[in-house]
Design a protein around this motif. Structure first.
Motif, PDB file in Angstrom:
ATOM      1  N   GLY B 132       0.564  -0.762   0.441  1.00  0.00           N
ATOM      2  CA  GLY B 132      -0.041   0.084  -0.241  1.00  0.00           C
ATOM      3  C   GLY B 132       1.135   1.131   0.156  1.00  0.00           C
ATOM      4  O   GLY B 132       1.851   1.381   0.560  1.00  0.00           O
ATOM      5  N   GLU B 133       0.316   2.594  -0.339  1.00  0.00           N
ATOM      6  CA  GLU B 133       0.733   3.734  -0.199  1.00  0.00           C
ATOM      7  C   GLU B 133       1.799   3.528   0.795  1.00  0.00           C
ATOM      8  O   GLU B 133       2.619   4.963   0.924  1.00  0.00           O
ATOM      9  CB  GLU B 133      -0.041   4.256  -0.984  1.00  0.00           C
ATOM     10  N   ASN B 134       1.372   3.471   2.075  1.00  0.00           N
ATOM     11  CA  ASN B 134       2.105   3.646   3.384  1.00  0.00           C
ATOM     12  C   ASN B 134       2.744   2.720   3.312  1.00  0.00           C
ATOM     13  O   ASN B 134       2.852   2.498   5.134  1.00  0.00           O
ATOM     14  CB  ASN B 134       0.721   3.672   4.669  1.00  0.00           C
ATOM     15  N   CYS B 135       2.172   1.579   3.242  1.00  0.00           N
ATOM     16  CA  CYS B 135       2.867   0.469   3.841  1.00  0.00           C
ATOM     17  C   CYS B 135       4.711   0.947   3.918  1.00  0.00           C
ATOM     18  O   CYS B 135       5.576   1.278   2.859  1.00  0.00           O
ATOM     19  CB  CYS B 135       2.936  -0.560   2.960  1.00  0.00           C
ATOM     20  N   PHE B 136       5.766   0.566   5.225  1.00  0.00           N
ATOM     21  CA  PHE B 136       7.274   0.650   4.887  1.00  0.00           C
ATOM     22  C   PHE B 136       7.522  -0.295   5.505  1.00  0.00           C
ATOM     23  O   PHE B 136       8.533  -0.647   6.356  1.00  0.00           O
ATOM     24  CB  PHE B 136       7.702   1.832   5.861  1.00  0.00           C
ATOM     25  N   CYS B 137       7.099  -1.696   5.820  1.00  0.00           N
ATOM     26  CA  CYS B 137       7.109  -3.400   6.319  1.00  0.00           C
ATOM     27  C   CYS B 137       9.040  -3.116   5.496  1.00  0.00           C
ATOM     28  O   CYS B 137       9.807  -3.927   6.668  1.00  0.00           O
ATOM     29  CB  CYS B 137       6.263  -3.855   6.272  1.00  0.00           C
ATOM     30  N   GLU B 138       9.115  -3.113   4.228  1.00  0.00           N
ATOM     31  CA  GLU B 138      10.323  -3.887   4.433  1.00  0.00           C
ATOM     32  C   GLU B 138      11.373  -3.017   5.076  1.00  0.00           C
ATOM     33  O   GLU B 138      12.396  -3.551   4.908  1.00  0.00           O
ATOM     34  CB  GLU B 138      10.673  -3.172   3.030  1.00  0.00           C
ATOM     35  N   SER B 139      11.724  -1.480   5.296  1.00  0.00           N
ATOM     36  CA  SER B 139      12.286  -0.744   6.298  1.00  0.00           C
ATOM     37  C   SER B 139      12.453  -1.720   7.514  1.00  0.00           C
ATOM     38  O   SER B 139      13.308  -2.076   8.343  1.00  0.00           O
ATOM     39  CB  SER B 139      12.238   0.403   6.361  1.00  0.00           C
ATOM     40  N   MET B 140      11.424  -1.946   8.163  1.00  0.00           N
ATOM     41  CA  MET B 140      11.093  -2.818   9.385  1.00  0.00           C
ATOM     42  C   MET B 140      11.484  -4.436   9.125  1.00  0.00           C
ATOM     43  O   MET B 140      11.274  -4.777  10.386  1.00  0.00           O
ATOM     44  CB  MET B 140       9.986  -2.415   9.533  1.00  0.00           C
ATOM     45  N   GLY B 141      10.983  -5.005   8.284  1.00  0.00           N
ATOM     46  CA  GLY B 141      12.074  -5.753   8.235  1.00  0.00           C
ATOM     47  C   GLY B 141      10.632  -7.200   8.435  1.00  0.00           C
ATOM     48  O   GLY B 141      10.961  -8.676   9.128  1.00  0.00           O
ATOM     49  N   THR B 142       9.524  -6.352   8.354  1.00  0.00           N
ATOM     50  CA  THR B 142       8.457  -7.413   8.347  1.00  0.00           C
ATOM     51  C   THR B 142       7.938  -7.905   8.121  1.00  0.00           C
ATOM     52  O   THR B 142       6.648  -8.303   7.596  1.00  0.00           O
ATOM     53  CB  THR B 142       7.537  -6.602  10.140  1.00  0.00           C
ATOM     54  N   GLU B 187       8.645 -10.564  -3.722  1.00  0.00           N
ATOM     55  CA  GLU B 187       9.200  -9.319  -3.047  1.00  0.00           C
ATOM     56  C   GLU B 187       8.436  -8.346  -3.072  1.00  0.00           C
ATOM     57  O   GLU B 187       7.677  -8.620  -3.886  1.00  0.00           O
ATOM     58  CB  GLU B 187      10.390 -10.267  -3.973  1.00  0.00           C
ATOM     59  N   LEU B 188       8.372  -7.996  -2.400  1.00  0.00           N
ATOM     60  CA  LEU B 188       7.448  -6.889  -1.641  1.00  0.00           C
ATOM     61  C   LEU B 188       8.160  -6.025  -2.083  1.00  0.00           C
ATOM     62  O   LEU B 188       9.495  -5.311  -1.570  1.00  0.00           O
ATOM     63  CB  LEU B 188       6.865  -6.775  -0.597  1.00  0.00           C
ATOM     64  N   HIS B 189       8.036  -5.073  -2.713  1.00  0.00           N
ATOM     65  CA  HIS B 189       8.926  -3.392  -2.653  1.00  0.00           C
ATOM     66  C   HIS B 189       8.021  -2.188  -1.921  1.00  0.00           C
ATOM     67  O   HIS B 189       6.313  -2.192  -2.916  1.00  0.00           O
ATOM     68  CB  HIS B 189       9.165  -3.140  -3.473  1.00  0.00           C
ATOM     69  N   CYS B 190       8.116  -1.567  -0.987  1.00  0.00           N
ATOM     70  CA  CYS B 190       7.752  -0.915  -0.741  1.00  0.00           C
ATOM     71  C   CYS B 190       8.233   0.667  -0.819  1.00  0.00           C
ATOM     72  O   CYS B 190       9.185   0.346  -0.983  1.00  0.00           O
ATOM     73  CB  CYS B 190       7.687  -0.658   0.666  1.00  0.00           C
ATOM     74  N   ASN B 191       6.620   1.923  -1.637  1.00  0.00           N
ATOM     75  CA  ASN B 191       7.591   2.521  -1.620  1.00  0.00           C
ATOM     76  C   ASN B 191       8.381   4.329  -1.409  1.00  0.00           C
ATOM     77  O   ASN B 191       8.709   4.811  -0.850  1.00  0.00           O
ATOM     78  CB  ASN B 191       6.713   3.755  -2.676  1.00  0.00           C
ATOM     79  N   LYS B 192       7.258   3.318   0.270  1.00  0.00           N
ATOM     80  CA  LYS B 192       8.000   4.259   1.137  1.00  0.00           C
ATOM     81  C   LYS B 192       9.414   3.789   2.110  1.00  0.00           C
ATOM     82  O   LYS B 192       8.947   2.889   2.589  1.00  0.00           O
ATOM     83  CB  LYS B 192       6.494   3.956   2.297  1.00  0.00           C
ATOM     84  N   GLY B 300       5.488  -1.826  10.896  1.00  0.00           N
ATOM     85  CA  GLY B 300       5.553  -0.767   9.269  1.00  0.00           C
ATOM     86  C   GLY B 300       4.302  -1.196   8.701  1.00  0.00           C
ATOM     87  O   GLY B 300       4.010  -1.308   7.539  1.00  0.00           O
ATOM     88  N   CYS B 301       2.870  -0.984   9.477  1.00  0.00           N
ATOM     89  CA  CYS B 301       1.618  -1.258   8.592  1.00  0.00           C
ATOM     90  C   CYS B 301       1.460   0.303   8.233  1.00  0.00           C
ATOM     91  O   CYS B 301       0.735   0.359   7.290  1.00  0.00           O
ATOM     92  CB  CYS B 301       1.100  -2.080   9.668  1.00  0.00           C
ATOM     93  N   GLY B 302       1.276   1.330   8.701  1.00  0.00           N
ATOM     94  CA  GLY B 302       1.051   2.751   7.871  1.00  0.00           C
ATOM     95  C   GLY B 302      -0.041   2.410   8.356  1.00  0.00           C
ATOM     96  O   GLY B 302      -0.534   3.604   7.708  1.00  0.00           O
ATOM     97  N   ARG B 303      -0.702   2.191   9.336  1.00  0.00           N
ATOM     98  CA  ARG B 303      -1.738   2.622   9.923  1.00  0.00           C
ATOM     99  C   ARG B 303      -2.353   3.693  10.458  1.00  0.00           C
ATOM    100  O   ARG B 303      -3.086   4.670  10.219  1.00  0.00           O
ATOM    101  CB  ARG B 303      -3.197   0.933  10.834  1.00  0.00           C
TER     102      ARG B 303
END
Lengths: 233, 322
Positions: B132-142, B187-192, B300-303
């Motif tokens: 999603g546009e607010n997901c940043f799980c990639e940074s958190m390693g989750t 593989e997931l890629h987050c923009n944030k 990093g769910c971005g909620r």
């Protein structure tokens, strides 16, 4: 509203002795009271005199409902110009009310029971507290907390509706917002409310200054928090 | 463990087979958004969601929970023996439950209410197709999940590649599943992206003037903490009946963003100003918890970003700290 708590009514009547309640009793006496629930706004000098008298005679005074707390919807007249009143009533009719204020402006109030209308559970809880000769604590939570707990989606953040939830006293169990109606702010502003930020959010979503002003004067324009921001708008 | 594969057309049958033993909770569409709700058939389950509006942590840690009710001196504990399956829980939310376990099961005290729900529930995770546009799980390693789930579904073409995470999960495997060597290659890629270097230096920024400036936009509505999957602060309140003899004890969710949260007897408030409360949430998630349990509390769910009516974005605030 008091008569509307059907289930608990018997319980209340067995605990409290209503000495002055013209709505339900034929014979009413003005003497001393333990608790005095004052409903409605103060609009003229005679009413000021009456509530001052009631204050002297009562141990606890409760502002019952939004009108008694802030002046309510009727207080909009304080923020409108004279020409509007003339348009509606004509210039010849003398008006009996001048300013519309909550009772807290004139007397000391022990507890503000906010809401238009008052919430049943809060009423029962207050009676509970009074029975132990205590004053209930102020319920300092915004409507948002209760709204979110119900699993609603934010009307402001997502639908950009002019919801007042974040700066308004909770306790209503998010009655309106759960039905998709944005909060009108009937319970008044929280002491910790960030009103300036709220105005900015409204402006961001494209509300005009006039619309924002109307939003603030609807129920609690006479409150300190809103009065300040209304001067700036 | 070797993987399994489940054809999409068999998914309905799989749900039917679960129904015999379990209550099933899955993402369902509610007007325009998705929430976890009880479902009776596979048709009710929504698959097009990025993530649900509210986290499934709520199913373990309800916003309002009756702990017990009392009548004079008698205390009645509520009995909960339902076994549940949660289908469609995202990897970040499973990580959130692992964090909640650290707090409520493994730390100094054990929360029996939480434990019961946790033990009675099986988790079937569903990997994300896109971020999603607010997901940043990639940074958190989750975004990746190694433990905590019973089964993990991964959509691949016309079927699901299923990975088994526990013995309880193994038992759910029936004749509908076929053995396979295929692996989930998603593989997931987050923009944030959250600048983790800044996060590690956050303590140096404790007195930064930026916090005060950013907090001016905060409405203190507590949306960020209520929707957060790892926020578990609660208050315990008694609700007596009018006769005062009977009543119930509730546990209600509360929030550090509210002024009365840190109020103590006598009226002193420890975090009186908005910027202190604002900063506290971010520091608890990224600094204090890490110090105590050696893991970040944020998944990093971005909620908190999606749901903020004032549009406060903790990621961009941290990234722009100088």
């Amino acid at each position: 509203m008091l008569l509307n708590v059907e289930k608990a009514l018997g319980n209340i009547f067995s605990k409290l002795d209503f000495v002055y309640f013209p709505l339900i009793k034929r014979e009413n006496e003005l003497k001393k009271y333990d608790f005095c629930f004052i409903e409605g706004a103060v609009t003229n000098k005679e009413q000021v005199k009456l509530i001052k008298h009631l204050r002297k005679k009562s141990r606890f005074v409760v502002a019952f409902g939004t009108c008694a707390t802030y002046g309510g919807i009727a207080s909009i007249q304080d923020f409108e110009n004279e020409t509007l009143a003339e348009e509606v009533y004509g210039s010849k009719i003398s008006r009996i009310s001048d300013t519309v204020q909550g009772i807290g402006n004139y007397i000391n109030v022990d507890y503000y029971m906010r809401g238009c209308p008052v919430i049943k559970d809060e009423l029962l809880k207050t009676i509970d507290f009074f029975e132990q000769m205590k004053i209930p604590p102020d319920y300092e939570l915004p409507v948002c907390v209760e709204c979110r707990k119900k699993g609603n989606r934010c009307l402001l953040a997502v639908d950009h509706l002019p919801c007042m939830g974040a700066i308004t006293y909770g306790g209503c169990d998010a009655l309106c917002t759960s039905q998709g109606i944005p909060c009108q702010g009937c319970r008044g502003p929280l002491p910790s409310a960030n009103v300036d930020a709220r105005v900015k959010v409204f402006e961001k979503f494209g509300m005009s200054k006039e619309d924002i002003r109307r939003r603030f004067i609807k129920f609690a324009g006479t409150s300190k928090k809103f009065r300040r921001i209304l001067k700036e708008l | 463990m070797s993987g399994y594969i489940l054809k999409k057309e068999d998914f309905g049958k799989f749900i039917e087979s679960l129904k015999e033993e379990y209550e099933i909770f899955a993402p369902v569409k509610k007007k325009t958004y998705f929430v976890f709700g009880k479902v009776d058939s596979a048709e009710e389950i929504a698959f097009e969601f990025i993530n649900t509006e509210y986290s499934p942590t709520n199913l373990f840690f309800p916003k309002k929970e009756v702990l017990f009710d009392y009548n004079n001196t008698k205390i009645n504990n509520k009995k909960e023996d339902i076994t549940r399956v949660i289908f469609g829980i995202r990897p970040c939310d499973v990580h959130a439950l692992i964090i909640m376990d650290t707090l409520f099961l493994e730390a100094n005290f054990e929360d029996t209410y939480y434990r019961k729900k946790r033990e009675n529930t099986l988790l079937i995770s569903l990997k994300c197709n896109s971020a999603g546009e607010n997901c940043f799980c990639e940074s958190m390693g989750t975004d990746k999940l190694e433990r905590g789930y019973d089964l993990m579904f991964c959509e691949q073409g016309g079927s699901y590649v299923v990975d088994i995470g526990s013995q309880r999960g193994q038992k759910l495997i029936n004749e509908l599943f076929k053995s396979t060597d295929e692996e989930c290659i998603k593989e997931l890629h987050c923009n944030k992206k959250l600048d983790m270097q800044k996060v590690n230096q956050l303590e140096q920024f404790a007195e930064h003037e930026g916090w005060k400036k950013e907090s001016e936009a905060c409405l203190s509505c507590a949306a960020c903490t209520i929707t957060c999957p790892t926020c578990g602060c609660f208050d315990v309140v008694d609700v007596p009946n009018l006769n005062m003899a009977a009543g119930k004890r509730l546990r209600v969710n509360t929030s550090c963003q509210l002024k009365n949260f840190s109020e103590v007897a006598g009226g002193h408030v420890f975090r009186e100003t908005r910027d202190k409360r604002f900063k506290h949430r971010i520091y608890h998630k990224l600094v204090y918890f890490k110090k105590q349990f050696d893991t970040f509390m944020c998944v990093g769910c971005g909620r908190c970003i999606t749901n903020c009516p004032a549009g406060i974005d903790m990621v961009s605030i941290i990234n722009s700290l100088k």
